[in-house]
Design a protein around this motif. Structure first.
Motif, PDB file in Angstrom:
ATOM      1  N   VAL A 181       0.837  -1.200   0.000  1.00 26.67           N
ATOM      2  CA  VAL A 181       0.000   0.000   0.000  1.00 26.67           C
ATOM      3  C   VAL A 181       0.874   1.253   0.000  1.00 26.67           C
ATOM      4  O   VAL A 181       0.585   2.235  -0.714  1.00 26.67           O
ATOM      5  CB  VAL A 181      -0.948  -0.019   1.215  1.00 26.67           C
ATOM      6  N   LEU A 182       1.929   1.222   0.790  1.00 24.62           N
ATOM      7  CA  LEU A 182       2.827   2.375   0.848  1.00 24.62           C
ATOM      8  C   LEU A 182       3.471   2.641  -0.512  1.00 24.62           C
ATOM      9  O   LEU A 182       3.489   3.775  -0.999  1.00 24.62           O
ATOM     10  CB  LEU A 182       3.904   2.131   1.911  1.00 24.62           C
ATOM     11  N   VAL A 183       3.994   1.587  -1.135  1.00 22.95           N
ATOM     12  CA  VAL A 183       4.666   1.757  -2.421  1.00 22.95           C
ATOM     13  C   VAL A 183       3.672   2.202  -3.494  1.00 22.95           C
ATOM     14  O   VAL A 183       3.956   3.107  -4.300  1.00 22.95           O
ATOM     15  CB  VAL A 183       5.373   0.451  -2.825  1.00 22.95           C
ATOM     16  N   PHE A 184       2.496   1.585  -3.511  1.00 28.93           N
ATOM     17  CA  PHE A 184       1.503   1.941  -4.528  1.00 28.93           C
ATOM     18  C   PHE A 184       1.044   3.384  -4.360  1.00 28.93           C
ATOM     19  O   PHE A 184       0.929   4.135  -5.337  1.00 28.93           O
ATOM     20  CB  PHE A 184       0.304   0.990  -4.431  1.00 28.93           C
ATOM     21  N   THR A 185       0.778   3.799  -3.125  1.00 25.45           N
ATOM     22  CA  THR A 185       0.340   5.174  -2.881  1.00 25.45           C
ATOM     23  C   THR A 185       1.426   6.176  -3.248  1.00 25.45           C
ATOM     24  O   THR A 185       1.155   7.235  -3.841  1.00 25.45           O
ATOM     25  CB  THR A 185      -0.058   5.347  -1.413  1.00 25.45           C
ATOM     26  N   ALA A 186       2.662   5.851  -2.907  1.00 23.66           N
ATOM     27  CA  ALA A 186       3.765   6.754  -3.235  1.00 23.66           C
ATOM     28  C   ALA A 186       3.930   6.897  -4.747  1.00 23.66           C
ATOM     29  O   ALA A 186       4.093   8.012  -5.263  1.00 23.66           O
ATOM     30  CB  ALA A 186       5.061   6.239  -2.605  1.00 23.66           C
ATOM     31  N   LEU A 187       3.872   5.775  -5.481  1.00 18.95           N
ATOM     32  CA  LEU A 187       4.018   5.847  -6.932  1.00 18.95           C
ATOM     33  C   LEU A 187       2.854   6.592  -7.570  1.00 18.95           C
ATOM     34  O   LEU A 187       3.050   7.415  -8.481  1.00 18.95           O
ATOM     35  CB  LEU A 187       4.129   4.430  -7.510  1.00 18.95           C
TER      36      LEU A 187
END
Length: 425
Positions: A181-187
């Motif tokens: 979730v963190l990586v997807f939201t950041a991207l």
């Protein structure tokens, strides 16, 4: 009539008194419930962490996107998406290449180190026994060897644990929902920021000018522009400088035939991003690894890092970074220590350009305060002229004796006037 400053203006209306009372109550509540307020701030920071990561990703990829859009796409509006795609491909290719190199080199180095650990231990013990006659009597080599045996056993267990649990650790991170979730939201947020960059900047400028006085808004926008220039110049220069230092370390270690040159060079290059302490932080793992293999190589590697650090600090770094920071070495050290203690490794990297911006704001504020008080940097009133220095006293030239002059002869016209005056008399 001189206009009153807002700091010196007395409260006159009911709105002024309400604002003062509200500010006092807010200040008291913040002090009285400091822990609760800090908890709320920590929660807000945790919620905004993915978006902050997106800002960092967009900030790093933006130079590549701008360069591609300007020189490859020729600033064609319909090709902006292509510039963004190329920027993300370049960024992720570099990250994937670094991860692959680091992972493969680290695994190979750990396996080779674990296989030859007994040999390295024997070499180190033999060197200590050869140095025993030259060491003071108070230093017992046998005690050091006993500690070395215990350390070797501990290192062997740690190496077995690391090699055996690598798959489980990678699987844990790959299957973690929070990380995804963190990586997807950041991207996703970084893509949105790069797509709507101009519109967002324009909206922020409009809001700044709308809710702040004209002079304050102009100063805020100017400070933000200066901070952006400091961060961009520092990070771009530091990345190039770190790549050069890593490559130079690899070349020098290969020339001197030192072990584990690839992995140690990558560590030195990555840690070089941290100012001042980075090269020494990257040198510690290399020295510890080479100490078991060959202590002479460890000493040579330490001297090599010291030479490269001096070369970087005096020649390579100033040529690449230039005047992108503009603060002295003392304030660089202070910024690293303070920001590193507050924000960890990220603070050590970001602290230097952030502190440079703060120092420029403090300098401008101090100059404004001096002008407000009507004095200059030396404490003299503005506009007051310094008394002129007395001129050098020179000897007066000796006076020449007066020469008697002949009386002037009257002209003919004057003689006729005198003659007529005499006849009338």
């Amino acid at each position: 009539m001189e206009r009153k400053k807002w700091l010196n203006r007395k409260p006159e209306s009911m709105l002024d008194w309400l604002l003062i009372v509200f500010a006092a109550i807010t200040f008291y509540m913040v002090l009285h419930n400091g822990g609760y307020v800090l908890g709320l701030l920590q929660g807000a920071i945790n919620i905004l962490t993915p978006f902050a990561a997106g800002v960092v990703i967009a900030y790093v990829i933006n130079p590549v996107v701008v360069w591609t859009y300007r020189y490859v796409c020729r600033e064609h509006p319909k090709l902006h998406w292509l510039a963004m795609l190329i920027g993300y491909i370049v960024a992720f290719s570099i990250v994937a290449l670094l991860v692959y190199l680091i992972a493969t080199q680290v695994v190979t180095a750990i396996e080779a180190f674990a296989a030859n650990l007994n040999t390295y231990q024997a070499n180190l013990i033999r060197m200590l026994r050869e140095l025993q006659p030259h060491l003071p009597d108070s230093l017992d080599v046998n005690l050091i060897i006993e500690y070395l045996d215990d350390l070797t056993k501990i290192v062997q267990e740690l190496l077995k644990l690391a090699l055996g649990s690598g798959d489980q650790i990678m699987g844990f991170f790959n299957n973690a929902v929070d990380t995804f979730v963190l990586v997807f939201t950041a991207l996703a947020s970084s893509v949105y920021l790069l797509t709507q960059k101009d519109k967002l900047l324009r909206h922020m400028k409009i809001l700044t000018r709308a809710f702040l006085p004209r002079r304050v808004a102009a100063n805020v926008l100017r400070i933000c522009h200066q901070a952006n220039r400091n961060l961009t110049g520092f990070f771009t220069g530091k990345i190039i400088d770190s790549a050069i230092i890593g490559l130079l370390t690899f070349i020098m270690m290969t020339i001197f035939r030192m072990h584990f040159a690839p992995v140690i060079s990558i560590i030195v290059g990555i840690t070089n991003i941290v100012p001042v302490f980075g090269p020494f932080i990257g040198a510690v793992p290399g020295i510890l690894i080479l100490l078991f293999i060959d202590p002479i190589q460890a000493l040579g590697f330490a001297a090599l890092i010291l030479f490269i650090q001096q070369l970087d600090g005096n020649f390579i770094g100033p040529k690449i970074l230039g005047d992108s920071i503009g603060i002295s070495a003392l304030w660089v050290l202070v910024s690293i220590v303070v920001c590193g203690d507050l924000f960890g490794l990220v603070g050590m990297v970001v602290g230097v350009p952030l502190f440079a911006t703060i120092m420029s704001v403090v300098k401008e504020t101090a100059e404004w305060c001096l002008r407000y008080q009507g004095i200059d940097k030396d404490g003299n009133p503005l506009g007051e002229k310094k008394p002129a220095e007395p001129a050098a006293v020179t000897a007066a030239p000796a006076q020449q004796p007066a020469v008697p002059q002949k009386p002037a002869q009257p002209t003919r016209t004057q003689q006729r006037r005198d003659r007529k005056r005499n006849l009338r008399s």
